[in-house]
Design an enzyme around this catalytic site. Sequence first.
Site, PDB file in Angstrom:
ATOM      1  N   LYS A   1      -7.838   2.087  -4.492  1.00  0.00           N
ATOM      2  CA  LYS A   1      -8.068   3.482  -4.139  1.00  0.00           C
ATOM      3  C   LYS A   1      -9.229   4.063  -4.943  1.00  0.00           C
ATOM      4  O   LYS A   1      -9.558   3.561  -6.016  1.00  0.00           O
ATOM      5  CB  LYS A   1      -6.814   4.314  -4.441  1.00  0.00           C
ATOM      6  CG  LYS A   1      -5.589   3.992  -3.621  1.00  0.00           C
ATOM      7  CD  LYS A   1      -4.410   4.835  -4.083  1.00  0.00           C
ATOM      8  CE  LYS A   1      -3.159   4.565  -3.287  1.00  0.00           C
ATOM      9  NZ  LYS A   1      -3.259   5.054  -1.894  1.00  0.00           N
TER      10      LYS A   1
ATOM     11  N   ARG B   1       5.036  -0.052   3.423  1.00  0.00           N
ATOM     12  CA  ARG B   1       5.732  -0.590   4.595  1.00  0.00           C
ATOM     13  C   ARG B   1       6.194  -2.031   4.364  1.00  0.00           C
ATOM     14  O   ARG B   1       7.156  -2.478   4.983  1.00  0.00           O
ATOM     15  CB  ARG B   1       4.840  -0.483   5.826  1.00  0.00           C
ATOM     16  CG  ARG B   1       3.562  -1.302   5.792  1.00  0.00           C
ATOM     17  CD  ARG B   1       2.537  -0.817   6.806  1.00  0.00           C
ATOM     18  NE  ARG B   1       2.030   0.502   6.458  1.00  0.00           N
ATOM     19  CZ  ARG B   1       1.191   1.196   7.208  1.00  0.00           C
ATOM     20  NH1 ARG B   1       0.743   0.694   8.359  1.00  0.00           N
ATOM     21  NH2 ARG B   1       0.778   2.394   6.827  1.00  0.00           N
TER      22      ARG B   1
END
Length: 522
Positions: free
Chosen positions: A296, A370
Amino acid sequence: MTSPRTTLSLVDTDPAELTVDAIVIGVHSQTAEQSSGSPAGALLLASGAESIAAAFDGKLTETLALLGATGGPGEVIKLATLGTITAPVVTAVGLGPEPSGAAPAPEALRRAAGAAVRALAGAPRVALALPLPDDADAPAALRAVAEGALLGGYRFAGYKTKPQPGRREPVADVLIAVPDAADATAQAEVTRALAVAGAVLTSRDWVNTAPNELRPPAFAEAVAAAAREAGLGVEVLDEAALSSGGYGGILAVGQGSEAPPRLVKLTYTPDGGGNCKRVALVGKGITFDTGGISIKPAQGMWEMKSDMAGAAAVGAAMLAVAALKPSVAVTGYLPMAENMPSGTSYRPGDVITMYSGKKVEVLNTDAEGRMILADGIARACEDGADYLFETSTLTGGQVISLGKKIAGVMGTPELCERVQAAGEATGEPAWPMPLPDDVRKGMDSDVADISQVNAGMDRAGHMLQGGVFLREFVTEDVAWAHIDIAGPGYHSGEATGYWTKGGTGVPVRTLVHLVEDVAANG
């Protein structure tokens, strides 16, 4: 780390005679029709403040208006009483326009109580004389006031080593003025508020803890210790158990960190077996998310300590369930990992064999939530569940689509509607979103059963991609709902209402409401 907690009790003494440091009353703003013939800026006192208004010889609203009070929602104005009543300070909190023929909505009361108690930090003992109806709406109103007061009184203990000038301690004791303090229904609402709000505050503490102090093994132990104390069944799978059990998604995300992953299972079994329904709660527990190899940007990355807010909410909700003892079996699953870049990190291009046996092609290691949730969901379905509620700070797409206060909900349509209704009842709004076939088609992989994100890296419908992926791991016999709290799970702005800066505890109250709904209605 446990922050100080506000205590709560009921009183039926005249509010004007209570020996407290401050008394809180409600004020309404006037509409154009209501203000006709009234002095400019006149306010409407809410019910509950009658004796206090009488002590001021009818000049209370005029004085508050001179101090700038408008009655706007959440506005707080303090006035020294100078011996007019027993309390030295009267605090007026805005409730907005007076509802026609009804008491203020529960959420308006919840926010007002939170704002007032937060503004009165430094006052050890505070009483709330807010409007409480005397009809069938009374329990919901009292619940809202009690929850708002407890949540508004929260402040994270923090890590400061020196006294801070001007830093005021949160309110220690809150008294709520009611018609009959011994009423069993009212006492039950206080008991429930203490359990549920206490769970929310535990969730906030976990989210606000520095990520170096709450890596997966420490987080797992903190949840397990609290759960054992609450009387829940506890199972903790360490990295060896995860490996032998085939939890490929959890292991893949966690393999880049020296702090190994965990899966915590919490079990509540009702006396007598309950209503024979089974509820599973699953929460994302990424204790820190760098993005892994798909790293990120540095800006704002520190907020990724909150990427375990879903697991914190599930663990805390299970503590509330243990206290409330609903007549339905509930099991919580908290997959935990730290997503770090290193020589052992999982990579874009990897193919992971998940707990369900499905093969997943990894295209973006920053879509890690996920991966661990898929294993948690598959385990929950294998263990058996009629309803599965999963919550996670899953996608930035949720914030883009719905903002920072409304969760996105995907899954079985009927269950999504129940989540939305629960959110409306608790003040944790959620909005159902679709799971389109074209989004699933875009996640077809050339080499595996499914890609983890769109195969062309197209971010359109990014929130929906997360829901579509998770659907692959829910068995057909299980009704399910995915609650994306990327925005509502953490509040980076200034405190407002009963939200303080940092972890919010969303959606603990929604999950508890859903469990109670299933217990009552199946």
